[in-house]
Design a protein around this motif. Structure first.
Motif, PDB file in Angstrom:
ATOM      1  N   GLY A   1       0.820  -1.288   0.045  1.00  0.00           N
ATOM      2  CA  GLY A   1      -0.110  -0.012   0.129  1.00  0.00           C
ATOM      3  C   GLY A   1       0.903   1.212  -0.021  1.00  0.00           C
ATOM      4  N   ILE A   2       2.139   1.179   0.145  1.00  0.00           N
ATOM      5  CA  ILE A   2       3.178   2.354   0.129  1.00  0.00           C
ATOM      6  C   ILE A   2       3.902   2.295  -1.063  1.00  0.00           C
ATOM      7  N   ALA A   3       4.882   1.251  -1.022  1.00  0.00           N
ATOM      8  CA  ALA A   3       5.791   1.051  -2.185  1.00  0.00           C
ATOM      9  C   ALA A   3       5.132   0.091  -3.118  1.00  0.00           C
ATOM     10  N   THR A   4       4.336   0.767  -4.343  1.00  0.00           N
ATOM     11  CA  THR A   4       3.563  -0.094  -5.108  1.00  0.00           C
ATOM     12  C   THR A   4       4.239  -0.251  -6.475  1.00  0.00           C
ATOM     13  N   LEU A   5       3.638  -0.974  -7.319  1.00  0.00           N
ATOM     14  CA  LEU A   5       4.300  -1.394  -8.743  1.00  0.00           C
ATOM     15  C   LEU A   5       4.688  -0.029  -9.588  1.00  0.00           C
ATOM     16  N   SER A   6       3.742   1.020  -9.456  1.00  0.00           N
ATOM     17  CA  SER A   6       3.895   2.011 -10.077  1.00  0.00           C
ATOM     18  C   SER A   6       4.638   3.352  -9.426  1.00  0.00           C
ATOM     19  N   ASN A   7       5.075   2.956  -8.002  1.00  0.00           N
ATOM     20  CA  ASN A   7       5.912   3.818  -7.267  1.00  0.00           C
ATOM     21  C   ASN A   7       6.796   3.110  -6.352  1.00  0.00           C
ATOM     22  N   ALA A   8       7.700   2.282  -7.060  1.00  0.00           N
ATOM     23  CA  ALA A   8       8.308   1.118  -6.248  1.00  0.00           C
ATOM     24  C   ALA A   8       9.715   1.629  -5.726  1.00  0.00           C
ATOM     25  N   ARG A   9      10.101   2.735  -5.985  1.00  0.00           N
ATOM     26  CA  ARG A   9      11.500   3.077  -5.677  1.00  0.00           C
ATOM     27  C   ARG A   9      11.597   3.316  -4.092  1.00  0.00           C
ATOM     28  N   VAL A  10      12.580   2.493  -3.565  1.00  0.00           N
ATOM     29  CA  VAL A  10      12.965   2.877  -2.193  1.00  0.00           C
ATOM     30  C   VAL A  10      14.448   3.089  -1.974  1.00  0.00           C
ATOM     31  N   ASP A  11      14.616   4.299  -1.484  1.00  0.00           N
ATOM     32  CA  ASP A  11      16.364   4.693  -1.208  1.00  0.00           C
ATOM     33  C   ASP A  11      16.503   4.006   0.130  1.00  0.00           C
ATOM     34  N   ILE A  12      17.810   3.570   0.192  1.00  0.00           N
ATOM     35  CA  ILE A  12      18.496   3.306   1.641  1.00  0.00           C
ATOM     36  C   ILE A  12      19.395   4.208   2.104  1.00  0.00           C
ATOM     37  N   LYS A  13      19.120   4.659   3.278  1.00  0.00           N
ATOM     38  CA  LYS A  13      20.266   5.562   3.916  1.00  0.00           C
ATOM     39  C   LYS A  13      20.706   5.324   5.042  1.00  0.00           C
ATOM     40  N   ALA A  14      21.900   5.120   5.211  1.00  0.00           N
ATOM     41  CA  ALA A  14      22.902   4.445   6.289  1.00  0.00           C
ATOM     42  C   ALA A  14      22.662   5.698   7.593  1.00  0.00           C
ATOM     43  N   ASP A  15      22.738   4.994   8.703  1.00  0.00           N
ATOM     44  CA  ASP A  15      22.449   5.694  10.059  1.00  0.00           C
ATOM     45  C   ASP A  15      23.824   5.713  10.555  1.00  0.00           C
ATOM     46  N   ALA A  16      24.293   7.162  10.748  1.00  0.00           N
ATOM     47  CA  ALA A  16      25.501   7.360  11.403  1.00  0.00           C
ATOM     48  C   ALA A  16      25.486   7.266  12.923  1.00  0.00           C
ATOM     49  N   ASN A  17      24.392   7.366  13.434  1.00  0.00           N
ATOM     50  CA  ASN A  17      24.151   7.525  14.924  1.00  0.00           C
ATOM     51  C   ASN A  17      24.043   6.301  15.712  1.00  0.00           C
ATOM     52  N   VAL A  18      24.263   5.026  15.162  1.00  0.00           N
ATOM     53  CA  VAL A  18      24.212   3.825  15.895  1.00  0.00           C
ATOM     54  C   VAL A  18      25.577   2.948  15.811  1.00  0.00           C
ATOM     55  N   ASN A  19      25.806   1.819  16.516  1.00  0.00           N
ATOM     56  CA  ASN A  19      26.847   1.119  16.220  1.00  0.00           C
ATOM     57  C   ASN A  19      26.737   0.329  15.071  1.00  0.00           C
ATOM     58  N   TRP A  20      28.099   0.157  14.449  1.00  0.00           N
ATOM     59  CA  TRP A  20      27.977  -0.582  13.143  1.00  0.00           C
ATOM     60  C   TRP A  20      28.645  -2.071  13.519  1.00  0.00           C
ATOM     61  N   PHE A  21      28.217  -3.145  12.979  1.00  0.00           N
ATOM     62  CA  PHE A  21      28.653  -4.600  13.320  1.00  0.00           C
ATOM     63  C   PHE A  21      29.227  -5.199  12.058  1.00  0.00           C
ATOM     64  N   VAL A  22      30.233  -5.534  12.241  1.00  0.00           N
ATOM     65  CA  VAL A  22      31.272  -6.298  11.117  1.00  0.00           C
ATOM     66  C   VAL A  22      30.830  -8.054  11.068  1.00  0.00           C
ATOM     67  N   ASP A  23      30.088  -8.464  10.122  1.00  0.00           N
ATOM     68  CA  ASP A  23      29.808  -9.946  10.160  1.00  0.00           C
ATOM     69  C   ASP A  23      30.761 -10.788   9.336  1.00  0.00           C
ATOM     70  N   TYR A  24      31.336 -11.766  10.080  1.00  0.00           N
ATOM     71  CA  TYR A  24      32.455 -12.598   9.444  1.00  0.00           C
ATOM     72  C   TYR A  24      31.751 -13.857   8.864  1.00  0.00           C
ATOM     73  N   ASN A  25      32.414 -14.336   7.679  1.00  0.00           N
ATOM     74  CA  ASN A  25      32.015 -15.454   7.038  1.00  0.00           C
ATOM     75  C   ASN A  25      33.268 -16.254   7.385  1.00  0.00           C
ATOM     76  N   ASP A  26      33.239 -17.486   8.319  1.00  0.00           N
ATOM     77  CA  ASP A  26      34.303 -18.582   8.575  1.00  0.00           C
ATOM     78  C   ASP A  26      34.334 -19.300   7.431  1.00  0.00           C
ATOM     79  N   GLY A  27      33.483 -19.539   6.399  1.00  0.00           N
ATOM     80  CA  GLY A  27      33.820 -20.385   5.256  1.00  0.00           C
ATOM     81  C   GLY A  27      34.566 -19.636   4.228  1.00  0.00           C
ATOM     82  N   ASN A  28      34.899 -18.466   4.175  1.00  0.00           N
ATOM     83  CA  ASN A  28      35.399 -17.709   3.171  1.00  0.00           C
ATOM     84  C   ASN A  28      36.726 -17.127   3.793  1.00  0.00           C
TER      85      ASN A  28
END
Length: 633
Positions: free
Chosen positions: A78-105
């Motif tokens: 009802g918000i992001a519809t087929l005719s108006n689907a674009r959603v921008d992603i904006k990074a948040d500088a005001n919280v902790n950032w985490f590093v996710d490690y892949n032990d298989g790579n």
């Protein structure tokens, strides 16, 4: 694998742009960036953006122009519809950032696991910010502004605090995480689990073998990520594992809990929870165990909750912290007028909060009497009087307080589960609390007057709470009241997702109290639409097929030359119930077919009512077949 000098967390505000980039240059094993937005269903986005792109386009990651997605990738109906689907992603500088490690790579140069920098983010549509994180951020900012205005204008009865000395308000918020672990491909012995639970054989017991190892590693890793773990322990559910010929534990099936320290920022609290779930899954996977965060993964056994703690405090200009829920004298009063107002607001509005907390069939399956899960809209203040503290685990919201640690006073909301959208749930808890605080402070209510209103009986007049309800119980509501009495005193709990969301139409005035610019009505409607679509699809394509498979599996066991009339009579009853549930006849459609027909017609009232009937009959069928199968040998 080289695990030395890995970066697990980049704390909020510790580095500027140049500091972040310099740190990443020193750690070439961090090869990707992921912007973590959270949609209305609580799903977090995850993508692999080469770290070189982050270096080249750093500023655009924080103004929302570097990364886009579309409405089909996130739950925003009802918000992001087929005719108006674009959603921008904006990074948040005001919280902790985490590093996710892949032990298989593993990075062949450093020998270290490849890392992805996960940056919590907001989702921005042409119509505004529409993600769960922005809802919570804007909601707590709004509540903080409003409460501070109220304090400055009216003061807080029962708590001596100079409004002019307040620097800012903070929300002390925390979650606990319960989960089940098991050996892969293991069948669940629900009756053994139920018996073990009733005998209280597992709660707080010592962990063993691979479970102990994984739990200890989980606590250690939580610490590495800055979540400040407080403990990990066994919960009420589980059965004793077995040991194979090599000395390894097999047939592991246990329920565990991990807790970590609260955060003053509710958005950070919810971000931490997502990271904690990732840590738990990965650590137990590394140890060969499966994890489920379902609210009710095993029928007839205690489900997994995620108790959510809500509190409110003030940081004074001299740096001192004051808990605004506390009275001046904790030995003679339970709460300040602000504290009473907060819980009264939550209880009064819980019918329209509940759909956002328990929005799935799985979540409602957990909320059943007999499993230490809340069913009634009721609170306990920790005893009949403030000087004799108790702990009532049968209520929706329990006051946790201790005169020795006054900073820790808060309410524990016992209804959320690990798949509750923590962002929207916390936002609504505080928005409802604001309404009650506004009543308590503007009316100049004393703590004694508010305690009397909170402790009212059914039929007693009240200025804020409803006349036909009770709201407080210091005794076990399941042991001391019948189901009919509970329904009369505290209201009838919804049995299905559809029943739960109907409360939004049944109590429009309560919903209106919570709607604001921070949590818009259109966003609430989008959440509702998404939840009902999920409920209908799951009911038709998962629950009914699973139930049909169970019905088909119940076969006749007695032999013609080795049976008795009792077994034959029992089988006749069982087979009639099997037919009623899953087999269409020339006379009538089965319950399964009638539900599917109602769903196709979007007759959700009928589908919901039949779902309740189906659940009751499936329980009855399981009991009958267990009795029959253990006699027909």
């Amino acid at each position: 694998m080289n695990m030395d000098n890995l970066v697990y967390v980049i704390p909020a505000g510790q580095y500027g742009k140049e500091g972040v980039l310099a740190l990443l240059e020193q750690h070439p094993e961090i090869k990707f960036v992921s912007l973590v937005g959270v949609d209305l269903a609580g799903n977090d986005t995850d993508e692999k953006i080469p770290i070189s792109v982050f270096f080249e386009d750093y500023d655009n990651f924080f103004n929302g122009t570097a990364v886009q997605t579309d409405g089909s990738s996130v739950v925003l109906p009802g918000i992001a519809t087929l005719s108006n689907a674009r959603v921008d992603i904006k990074a948040d500088a005001n919280v902790n950032w985490f590093v996710d490690y892949n032990d298989g790579n593993v990075d062949p140069i450093s020998g270290k696991p490849i890392g992805t920098l996960r940056i919590p983010s907001f989702l921005r549509h042409a119509t505004g910010y529409i993600d769960s994180r922005s809802i919570l951020r804007h909601s707590v900012d709004y509540v903080a502004d409003e409460v501070l205005k109220l304090i400055r204008k009216y003061g807080v009865k029962g708590l001596t605090v100079n409004p002019d000395d307040i620097e800012r308000l903070v929300f002390t918020t925390a979650t606990e995480l319960e989960f089940w672990v098991k050996s892969p491909s293991q069948d669940v012995a629900s009756r053994l689990l139920s018996t073990s639970q009733k005998l209280q054989e597992q709660y707080w017991q010592r962990t063993h073998g691979v479970v102990r190892t994984a739990l200890e590693q989980t606590v250690e890793r939580l610490q590495q990520y800055g979540l400040e773990p407080e403990m990990g322990h066994k919960e009420v559910g589980g059965i004793k594992a077995q040991i194979d010929d090599s000395g390894k534990l097999i047939f592991v099936l246990e329920q565990l809990e991990v807790d970590w320290k609260f955060a003053n920022d509710p958005v950070q609290t919810a971000d931490n929870e997502i990271q904690a779930r990732i840590i738990v899954r990965e650590v137990f996977r590394e140890n060969g165990l499966e994890v489920t965060f379902q609210a009710k993964p095993i029928h007839g056994v205690a489900g997994s909750g995620e108790h959510t703690h809500v509190g409110m405090g003030a940081i004074m200009k001299d740096g001192k912290f004051i808990n605004l829920f506390n009275p001046d004298d904790m030995k003679t009063e339970f709460l300040s007028s602000l504290g009473y107002g907060a819980i009264m607001g939550i209880l009064k509005h819980y019918e329209v909060i509940n759909p956002f907390v328990s929005s799935t069939t799985d979540s409602l399956n957990r909320l059943k009497p007999g499993f230490e899960a809340p069913v009634c809209i009721v609170t306990a203040l920790g005893g009949e009087t403030p000087d004799v503290p108790t702990r009532n685990r049968s209520v929706l919201a329990g006051l946790i307080r201790n005169a020795v640690t006054p900073k820790a006073t808060r309410f524990e909301m016992r209804s959320p589960n690990p798949f509750t959208n923590t962002y929207t749930a916390i936002a609504l808890f505080y928005l409802a609390a604001l309404d009650g605080i506004r009543y308590a402070l503007t009316q100049g209510k004393t703590p004694a007057a508010l305690l009397a209103e909170l402790s009212k009986k059914v039929g007693d007049d009240a200025d804020y709470l409803e006349k036909d309800r009770a709201y407080r119980s210091e005794v076990d509501v399941f042991e001391n009241f019948t189901e009919e009495e509970r329904n009369t005193m505290f209201g009838k709990a919804p049995a299905t997702v559809w029943e739960n969301f109907k409360a939004l139409q049944s109590y429009p005035e309560k919903l209106n109290d919570l709607v604001c610019d921070a949590f818009e009505r259109r966003v609430m409607e989008s959440f509702k639409e998404a939840s009902l679509i999920r409920w209908a699809l799951e009911l038709q394509h998962r629950i009914i097929p699973d139930n049909l498979e169970t019905v088909i599996s119940y076969q006749s066991l007695h032999m013609e030359n080795n049976t008795n009339p009792l077994e034959e009579a029992r089988w006749v009853t069982i087979n009639q119930l099997r037919t009623e549930l899953g087999r269409d006849t020339e006379k009538d459609l089965s319950i399964f077919s009638r539900i599917k027909k109602a769903l196709v017609a979007k007759d959700y009232d009928t589908a919901s009512a039949l779902m309740i009937v189906m659940s009751d009959k499936m329980d009855k069928l399981a009991d009958l077949y267990y009795e029959y199968s253990h006699n027909a040998f």
